[in-house]
Motif scaffolding. Sequence first.
Motif, short mmCIF file in Angstrom:
data_model
loop_
_atom_site.label_atom_id
_atom_site.label_comp_id
_atom_site.label_asym_id
_atom_site.label_seq_id
_atom_site.Cartn_x
_atom_site.Cartn_y
_atom_site.Cartn_z
N GLU A 1 -4.93 -5.41 7.66
CA GLU A 1 -4.70 -4.03 7.27
C GLU A 1 -3.23 -3.66 7.36
O GLU A 1 -2.88 -2.51 7.60
CB GLU A 1 -5.53 -3.09 8.17
CG GLU A 1 -7.03 -3.26 8.03
CD GLU A 1 -7.52 -2.88 6.64
OE1 GLU A 1 -6.90 -2.00 6.01
OE2 GLU A 1 -8.53 -3.46 6.18
N THR A 2 -2.36 -4.62 7.19
CA THR A 2 -0.94 -4.35 7.29
C THR A 2 -0.43 -3.64 6.04
O THR A 2 -1.15 -3.49 5.04
CB THR A 2 -0.16 -5.66 7.48
OG1 THR A 2 -0.24 -6.43 6.27
CG2 THR A 2 -0.71 -6.47 8.63
N PHE A 3 0.81 -3.20 6.10
CA PHE A 3 1.44 -2.55 4.95
C PHE A 3 1.43 -3.46 3.73
O PHE A 3 1.11 -3.02 2.61
CB PHE A 3 2.88 -2.17 5.33
CG PHE A 3 3.67 -1.58 4.20
CD1 PHE A 3 3.47 -0.27 3.81
CD2 PHE A 3 4.61 -2.34 3.53
CE1 PHE A 3 4.20 0.28 2.76
CE2 PHE A 3 5.35 -1.80 2.49
CZ PHE A 3 5.14 -0.49 2.10
N ALA A 4 1.75 -4.74 3.91
CA ALA A 4 1.79 -5.68 2.79
C ALA A 4 0.39 -5.96 2.25
O ALA A 4 0.21 -6.16 1.04
CB ALA A 4 2.46 -6.98 3.22
N HIS A 5 -0.61 -5.99 3.12
CA HIS A 5 -1.98 -6.21 2.65
C HIS A 5 -2.45 -5.09 1.73
O HIS A 5 -3.24 -5.32 0.80
CB HIS A 5 -2.94 -6.31 3.84
CG HIS A 5 -2.98 -7.66 4.50
ND1 HIS A 5 -2.09 -8.03 5.49
CD2 HIS A 5 -3.77 -8.73 4.29
CE1 HIS A 5 -2.36 -9.26 5.88
NE2 HIS A 5 -3.37 -9.72 5.17
N ARG A 6 -1.99 -3.88 1.96
CA ARG A 6 -2.46 -2.73 1.19
C ARG A 6 -1.77 -2.59 -0.16
O ARG A 6 -2.21 -1.80 -1.00
CB ARG A 6 -2.27 -1.44 2.00
CG ARG A 6 -3.13 -1.37 3.26
CD ARG A 6 -3.14 0.02 3.83
NE ARG A 6 -1.83 0.43 4.31
CZ ARG A 6 -1.40 0.26 5.56
NH1 ARG A 6 -2.19 -0.33 6.45
NH2 ARG A 6 -0.20 0.66 5.91
N LEU A 7 -0.72 -3.34 -0.38
CA LEU A 7 0.01 -3.23 -1.65
C LEU A 7 -0.73 -3.95 -2.77
O LEU A 7 -1.45 -4.93 -2.54
CB LEU A 7 1.41 -3.83 -1.50
CG LEU A 7 2.40 -3.07 -0.63
CD1 LEU A 7 3.70 -3.87 -0.48
CD2 LEU A 7 2.70 -1.69 -1.20
N ASP A 8 -0.53 -3.47 -3.98
CA ASP A 8 -1.08 -4.13 -5.16
C ASP A 8 -0.34 -5.45 -5.40
O ASP A 8 0.89 -5.51 -5.22
CB ASP A 8 -0.90 -3.21 -6.38
CG ASP A 8 -1.62 -3.74 -7.61
OD1 ASP A 8 -1.06 -4.63 -8.28
OD2 ASP A 8 -2.72 -3.25 -7.90
N PRO A 9 -1.05 -6.52 -5.77
CA PRO A 9 -0.35 -7.80 -5.96
C PRO A 9 0.73 -7.75 -7.04
O PRO A 9 1.71 -8.50 -6.98
CB PRO A 9 -1.48 -8.76 -6.35
CG PRO A 9 -2.61 -7.90 -6.76
CD PRO A 9 -2.50 -6.65 -5.97
N ARG A 10 0.60 -6.86 -8.02
CA ARG A 10 1.61 -6.77 -9.06
C ARG A 10 2.92 -6.23 -8.52
O ARG A 10 4.00 -6.69 -8.90
CB ARG A 10 1.10 -5.89 -10.21
CG ARG A 10 -0.05 -6.51 -10.99
CD ARG A 10 -0.69 -5.52 -11.92
NE ARG A 10 -1.37 -4.45 -11.18
CZ ARG A 10 -2.04 -3.46 -11.75
NH1 ARG A 10 -2.11 -3.39 -13.07
NH2 ARG A 10 -2.62 -2.53 -11.02
N SER A 11 2.86 -5.25 -7.64
CA SER A 11 4.09 -4.74 -7.04
C SER A 11 4.72 -5.78 -6.13
O SER A 11 5.95 -5.91 -6.07
CB SER A 11 3.81 -3.45 -6.26
OG SER A 11 2.98 -3.70 -5.14
#
Length: 258
Positions: A8-18
């Motif tokens: 549930e980290t910040f990077a986990h929540r990002l869209d893979p495209r971004s």
Amino acid sequence: MLSYRPGETFAHRLDPRSKLCFQAGFAVAAFADTTLSWLAGVYALAALALLAGRLDPRRVARAYWVVFLVLALGPVIAGIAIGPPWFRVEPALTSLRAVARIPPVLAVSAVYVYTTPVRATRGAVERLVPGRAGQLLGVGTGLVVRFFPLVVSDLRRIRTAMVARGGADRPVTDRARRLAVQGIDRALARSDRLAVALRARCFAWNPTLPALTFGRMDYPVAGLGVVLALSPLVRTGFWSGFPVIVYRVATIAGQHLH
């Protein structure tokens, strides 16, 4: 080998495209300049990426230790001279500045692998590249990401078995030959089993892709990737604002991490 781990980290929540956009822009920026101030900014941004994914740098070092070893040998080889003074500092430093740009790129790539499911990566690739080319690229990406760690694991087991049977006493060329032959044999066997499994599961070129949506934080991350990609064109002016950008990203990431 690093692989995806749910979280549930910040990077986990990002869209893979971004994340792909940021990763591509970061790679361009890392090779834009070799000055110490620029490299310091690149390493600071890579450290923020590791923090965003809560990925221990020691895990990255263990995963890519062979690459880091080869990179470390580069400056040493570049500095060796045939004859007095036998070692030249200036070529070694030039080589060191060149290879120093690669570790942060590997670190950011490791964060992406660690925080992004393979299925989401395939979906992002197929959405970014339209048509059959995108489907082929997405399928290839998914298969490579899943297949490569298994091949590496097979090679490690083969090497362990060779050592257990006294293979460490054999010449290096003989060990390399046996490792290559056994590794290729197991890779081909795995590929055959993979083909059968794909047919059994009715493998499709156009499966239902995972739903991908840009969140509130995806836009600044993708925008930062675009800015980094353009940094070689305006690196003199860009660097004056680079610390501010790093600080703002760190502030926003810190708020979402907590």
